[in-house]
Write an enzyme that holds these catalytic residues in place. Sequence first.
Site, PDB file in Angstrom:
ATOM      1  N   ARG A   1       0.842  -1.202   0.000  1.00  0.00           N
ATOM      2  CA  ARG A   1       0.000   0.000   0.000  1.00  0.00           C
ATOM      3  C   ARG A   1       0.883   1.261   0.000  1.00  0.00           C
ATOM      4  NH1 ARG A   1      -5.049   1.567  -1.412  1.00  0.00           N
ATOM      5  NH2 ARG A   1      -6.084   2.869   0.116  1.00  0.00           N
TER       6      ARG A   1
ATOM      7  N   THR B   1     -10.069  -0.512 -10.472  1.00  0.00           N
ATOM      8  CA  THR B   1      -8.740  -0.749 -11.021  1.00  0.00           C
ATOM      9  C   THR B   1      -8.536  -2.215 -11.402  1.00  0.00           C
ATOM     10  OG1 THR B   1      -7.813  -0.738  -8.811  1.00  0.00           O
ATOM     11  CG2 THR B   1      -7.858   1.342  -9.966  1.00  0.00           C
TER      12      THR B   1
ATOM     13  N   THR C   1      -3.489  -1.109  -7.753  1.00  0.00           N
ATOM     14  CA  THR C   1      -4.266   0.056  -8.162  1.00  0.00           C
ATOM     15  C   THR C   1      -3.423   1.331  -8.184  1.00  0.00           C
ATOM     16  OG1 THR C   1      -6.232   1.351  -7.559  1.00  0.00           O
ATOM     17  CG2 THR C   1      -4.919   0.565  -5.760  1.00  0.00           C
TER      18      THR C   1
ATOM     19  N   GLU D   1      -5.609   3.964  -7.671  1.00  0.00           N
ATOM     20  CA  GLU D   1      -6.798   4.615  -7.110  1.00  0.00           C
ATOM     21  C   GLU D   1      -7.795   4.974  -8.192  1.00  0.00           C
ATOM     22  OE1 GLU D   1      -9.514   5.289  -4.906  1.00  0.00           O
ATOM     23  OE2 GLU D   1      -9.143   7.354  -5.510  1.00  0.00           O
TER      24      GLU D   1
ATOM     25  N   SER E   1      -7.811   1.182   2.698  1.00  0.00           N
ATOM     26  CA  SER E   1      -8.213   0.607   1.405  1.00  0.00           C
ATOM     27  C   SER E   1      -9.479  -0.226   1.582  1.00  0.00           C
ATOM     28  CB  SER E   1      -7.076  -0.269   0.886  1.00  0.00           C
ATOM     29  OG  SER E   1      -7.477  -0.979  -0.268  1.00  0.00           O
TER      30      SER E   1
ATOM     31  N   GLY F   1     -12.825  -0.069  -5.615  1.00  0.00           N
ATOM     32  CA  GLY F   1     -12.865   0.809  -4.441  1.00  0.00           C
ATOM     33  C   GLY F   1     -13.748   0.189  -3.373  1.00  0.00           C
TER      34      GLY F   1
HETATM   35  N1  GLU Z   1      -8.187   3.095  -3.800  1.00  0.00           N
HETATM   36  C1  GLU Z   1      -9.089   1.976  -3.817  1.00  0.00           C
HETATM   37  C2  GLU Z   1      -8.836   1.099  -2.605  1.00  0.00           C
HETATM   38  O1  GLU Z   1      -7.721   0.935  -2.207  1.00  0.00           O
HETATM   39  C3  GLU Z   1      -8.912   1.287  -5.124  1.00  0.00           C
HETATM   40  C4  GLU Z   1      -9.322  -0.104  -5.184  1.00  0.00           C
HETATM   41  C5  GLU Z   1      -9.488  -0.673  -6.552  1.00  0.00           C
HETATM   42  O2  GLU Z   1     -10.444  -0.420  -7.228  1.00  0.00           O
HETATM   43  O3  GLU Z   1      -8.614  -1.424  -6.964  1.00  0.00           O
HETATM   44  O4  GLU Z   1      -9.760   0.605  -2.039  1.00  0.00           O
END
Ligand code: GLU
Length: 578
Positions: A109, A394, A412, A414, A455, A477
């Site tokens: 992360r 993502t 990802t 984001e 996340s 997300g």
């Molecule tokens: N920023 C989002 C999270 O960490 C993105 C997740 C995603 O769609 O891969 O939850």
Amino acid sequence: MRARPEMPLLMLTMLGALALASTDAAAAEFATAIGPIVGGEDGMVVSSNNEAARVGAEILASGGNAVDAAVAIQFALGVAEPGFSGIGGGGFMMIYDASADAVTVIDSRERAPASAKPKMFLKKNGEPIPFAKRRTLGVAVGVPGALAGAEYARAEFGTRTLADLIAPSIALAEDGVIVSRLMAASLREHQGVLAANPAASALFLPGGQPLAIGDLLVQPELADTLRLIAEDGIDAFYDGPIGEAFVAEVKAAGGGMKMSDLAQYKLTIDEPVRGQYGDYEIVTTAPPSGGGLTVLQFLEILERLDPGQYAYDSSLRYHLVMKAMHLAFADRNAYLGDPEFVDIPPGWLAPKYIKQRAALIDFDDNTCPVPPGPLAANPPAPAPAELLGGDPQTTHVNVADRWGNLVTFTVTIEQHYGTGRLLPGYGFFLNNELTDFDPLPGRPNSPAPNKRPLSSMAPTLVFHGGEPVYVVGSPGGPRIIGAVAQVLLDLLEYGLDIEHAIAKPRVYSAVCSEKARWELGLSPEVRAELESIGHRFRDEPREVGDVGLIAIDGDTYVGVADPRRDGVAVGLTRADDD
Ligand code: GLU
């Protein structure tokens, strides 16, 4: 950019199949199956992107293990879906090592730089900067962990050199990627963000128009960047020219990242969280991802209500699903943050607590608001939903190899295209992962130096009788939580076939006062019944996640790609298998 005639998606998939069979001598000993649902006795890759799936299958076919394939796929996704993931981002990789019967979570992360401030997402008047602006800021860029995670996974679990695992992606960047339906739709939707950045416009909006399905996206700068990493290792980023350019670009965008932030980037190996549904054990991500705990709480609350007694397509069942989501999200949005910075109260899955939370569900009313539960003496107020990010979607990948090793991995940057800033000369996007922080200070998920934003990623393994039976995960997300949780419910409670478990229409409702997201297939009658008890729905349907699944049935893997994104599964079976 060279244009290619538009051709049906099936044809694109077949091109992948031909490449798989012809480019690698070792592949000749494997029969391969490619499609939305395929079986394979000696390997499986499931990805929303067929180029990435092909790269992973080639690594497996040439003798690499699941981690080798996953690392190669990570690089390939950064080329084939450069707007969704890449070396400028981070993620969570869960590995099941069959010989050790052990699960490892590599947490790459992104972290806030040392210069991060608790109020960095507030305007002078103390109000949060609107998300559309926040997502483009230099202070939204986290220190990327993707390369550190890939290299750790490879060195600890892999069998190949980094250069070997990057090589297919260099070729992909140079030869070009055929723009998919998904990429074309995303480019149209995010044209405004891309148009604001000259480097991104030149690549993705040639002549001012977004690339269209069937066009060829060639990325020479990204190829050179990957070549540099293949030659010099990940220090080319963390202590070298790529990192210097990255830091300079963040600074130019108003951020305070320094080379020392890159040099000090620290990944963690997280203890996964474990929960139970019936006699299945679910192993998933721990904070700083709130994904796993929220999925588990949702499932355990619902299990209390014995949901199997209600017809799958009934409004009552959807109501219970939405209420369990409200309860689980209320705790997530109040209590969770980076465990290096906040004490996360215990008891999330304690039977007494789950029973108490489940008892709050009214069967014929969308009772609102749903406050967080008494996990701590003074529960913090949940972060307001409207402050929590936009619409990220993502990348996720699942891999299984012939030795029984499994990888489930979400990575990802984001939002689509991250900050929208493509690093000039290097060809990859700067993430905007720090927008996953609560913009308000003084809360569990508020920004702080070196802290990781919360996340929702939930790469997950399901075990039965001590043996792995499902490998699952999704991008999306916070909708990751809704998607993974509903697919697990379909499998573990309703016993749906794997393809139906993936295909059934899902709902997503994190906060009871917000309009719920719903998918095509949820009938107008069911929605009307739900509205009559206080639920509200968005006007238009839209997808909830993109769940990739591998089911393990004895010696056979069955891979299912989610039709929402035209993903593929690639199954391998050795020609000399009995
Ligand atoms: N920023 C989002 C999270 O960490 C993105 C997740 C995603 O769609 O891969 O939850």
